[in-house]
Scaffold this motif. Sequence first.
Motif, mmCIF file in Angstrom:
data_model
loop_
_atom_site.group_PDB
_atom_site.id
_atom_site.type_symbol
_atom_site.label_atom_id
_atom_site.label_comp_id
_atom_site.label_asym_id
_atom_site.label_seq_id
_atom_site.Cartn_x
_atom_site.Cartn_y
_atom_site.Cartn_z
ATOM 1 N N VAL A 137 -23.542 26.554 51.055
ATOM 2 C CA VAL A 137 -24.620 26.006 50.614
ATOM 3 C C VAL A 137 -24.744 25.622 49.602
ATOM 4 N N GLY A 138 -23.797 25.824 48.701
ATOM 5 C CA GLY A 138 -23.961 25.378 46.812
ATOM 6 C C GLY A 138 -22.725 24.052 46.718
ATOM 7 N N VAL A 139 -21.930 23.850 47.237
ATOM 8 C CA VAL A 139 -21.029 22.981 47.078
ATOM 9 C C VAL A 139 -21.440 21.739 47.826
ATOM 10 N N ARG A 140 -22.713 21.840 49.432
ATOM 11 C CA ARG A 140 -23.011 20.718 49.600
ATOM 12 C C ARG A 140 -24.473 20.173 49.010
ATOM 13 N N THR A 141 -24.603 21.278 48.688
ATOM 14 C CA THR A 141 -26.053 21.029 47.456
ATOM 15 C C THR A 141 -25.734 20.259 46.735
ATOM 16 N N VAL A 142 -24.776 20.831 46.119
ATOM 17 C CA VAL A 142 -23.867 19.973 44.692
ATOM 18 C C VAL A 142 -23.816 18.835 44.918
ATOM 19 N N THR A 143 -22.980 18.467 46.071
ATOM 20 C CA THR A 143 -22.013 17.365 45.640
ATOM 21 C C THR A 143 -23.235 16.276 46.360
ATOM 22 N N ALA A 144 -24.263 16.663 47.491
ATOM 23 C CA ALA A 144 -25.044 15.447 48.200
ATOM 24 C C ALA A 144 -26.010 15.555 46.914
ATOM 25 N N GLN A 145 -26.331 16.046 46.182
ATOM 26 C CA GLN A 145 -27.457 15.092 44.694
ATOM 27 C C GLN A 145 -26.077 13.933 44.108
ATOM 28 N N MET A 146 -24.936 14.350 44.073
ATOM 29 C CA MET A 146 -23.900 13.650 43.425
ATOM 30 C C MET A 146 -24.469 12.470 44.493
ATOM 31 N N LEU A 147 -23.905 12.592 45.354
ATOM 32 C CA LEU A 147 -23.950 11.635 46.377
ATOM 33 C C LEU A 147 -25.170 10.405 46.420
ATOM 34 N N LYS A 148 -26.577 11.347 46.108
ATOM 35 C CA LYS A 148 -28.094 10.083 46.013
ATOM 36 C C LYS A 148 -27.922 10.036 45.017
ATOM 37 N N ASP A 149 -27.470 10.707 43.683
ATOM 38 C CA ASP A 149 -27.758 9.704 42.250
ATOM 39 C C ASP A 149 -26.967 8.667 42.205
ATOM 40 N N THR A 189 -1.596 18.660 58.724
ATOM 41 C CA THR A 189 -2.754 18.162 59.727
ATOM 42 C C THR A 189 -3.782 17.196 59.118
ATOM 43 N N TRP A 190 -3.731 16.573 58.302
ATOM 44 C CA TRP A 190 -4.366 14.852 57.765
ATOM 45 C C TRP A 190 -3.033 14.434 57.373
ATOM 46 N N ALA A 191 -3.064 13.130 57.105
ATOM 47 C CA ALA A 191 -2.767 12.334 56.440
ATOM 48 C C ALA A 191 -3.312 11.203 55.909
ATOM 49 N N GLY A 192 -4.684 11.231 56.100
ATOM 50 C CA GLY A 192 -5.576 10.395 55.093
ATOM 51 C C GLY A 192 -5.444 10.795 53.628
ATOM 52 N N PRO A 193 -6.634 10.276 53.127
ATOM 53 C CA PRO A 193 -6.655 10.089 51.779
ATOM 54 C C PRO A 193 -7.332 12.223 51.797
ATOM 55 N N VAL A 194 -7.168 12.238 50.377
ATOM 56 C CA VAL A 194 -7.860 13.598 49.661
ATOM 57 C C VAL A 194 -8.340 13.469 48.480
ATOM 58 N N MET A 195 -9.403 13.923 48.362
ATOM 59 C CA MET A 195 -10.552 14.209 47.209
ATOM 60 C C MET A 195 -10.526 15.749 46.763
ATOM 61 N N HIS A 196 -10.249 15.995 45.743
ATOM 62 C CA HIS A 196 -9.609 17.139 45.125
ATOM 63 C C HIS A 196 -11.174 18.061 44.670
ATOM 64 N N LYS A 197 -11.063 19.160 45.323
ATOM 65 C CA LYS A 197 -12.149 20.077 44.199
ATOM 66 C C LYS A 197 -11.264 20.721 43.185
ATOM 67 N N PRO A 198 -12.330 21.143 41.941
ATOM 68 C CA PRO A 198 -14.240 20.694 41.580
ATOM 69 C C PRO A 198 -13.209 18.754 41.076
ATOM 70 N N PHE A 199 -14.690 18.051 41.627
ATOM 71 C CA PHE A 199 -14.727 16.647 41.270
ATOM 72 C C PHE A 199 -15.950 16.456 40.162
ATOM 73 N N ASN A 200 -15.438 15.696 40.154
ATOM 74 C CA ASN A 200 -17.439 15.042 38.820
ATOM 75 C C ASN A 200 -17.663 13.830 39.732
ATOM 76 N N MET A 201 -18.864 13.750 38.694
ATOM 77 C CA MET A 201 -19.344 11.812 39.545
ATOM 78 C C MET A 201 -18.258 10.694 39.772
ATOM 79 N N ALA A 202 -16.757 10.840 38.500
ATOM 80 C CA ALA A 202 -16.019 9.674 38.241
ATOM 81 C C ALA A 202 -15.484 9.596 39.325
ATOM 82 N N ASP A 203 -15.383 10.640 39.731
ATOM 83 C CA ASP A 203 -14.550 11.128 41.056
ATOM 84 C C ASP A 203 -15.321 10.946 42.388
ATOM 85 N N LEU A 204 -16.349 10.918 43.145
ATOM 86 C CA LEU A 204 -16.588 10.579 43.755
ATOM 87 C C LEU A 204 -17.381 9.096 43.816
ATOM 88 N N ALA A 205 -17.378 7.667 42.866
ATOM 89 C CA ALA A 205 -17.493 6.913 42.687
ATOM 90 C C ALA A 205 -16.404 6.215 43.589
#
Length: 202
Positions: free
Chosen positions: A89-101, A170-186
Amino acid sequence: PDVVSRVFEPFFTTKPLGKGSGLGLPQVLGLAKQLGGGVEIDTAPNQGSTVRVYLPRAEALDAVAPSIDIAPDSAALKGLRVLLVDDDVGVRTVTAQMLKDLGCRVTLAESGEQALDRMREDPDLQAALVDFAMPGLSGGETAAGLRWERADFPVVIMTGYADLEELAETWAGPVMHKPFNMADLAKFGPVTKLSLEQIFGY
């Protein structure tokens, strides 16, 4: 004791209004757990507090899931309808807020099973950001299920470095490494516009 028992709750803070979000320690705990570790706090009246973060020792990996090397572009995220899947829930909440921003419209799911339900309920979803290490369906299994529902649906997996060896199986697609910031999410917006050939090589 009452404060210590709540310090990892999202949005709990002892600071005055406007001086703290209450997301610092929950984010630390969430990321530590995602990386296979944990957090411990020791505190005593008038003596201060000590927070210890424990993480597993990294090992060299023979296979690493690919990352998409692409420039950040927050404009590509404006209005994007994103399905965010994370059991913490913590990661979900923070990531959701960054995406909304960044201008996204976010739909939340706390498990792979719930993510598939969200996909079936909302045909207007445009992309998904999915945590890899989850109970029940893993991120790779969830991504496969989402793409079974819609073959052209863009999915990016979020993962801690401790997950990379299993992820590569199990996965050959794109990956976003944690921890990430707003620039990574962009970078997430441009990735959703890549062709399947660019992402998967076929």
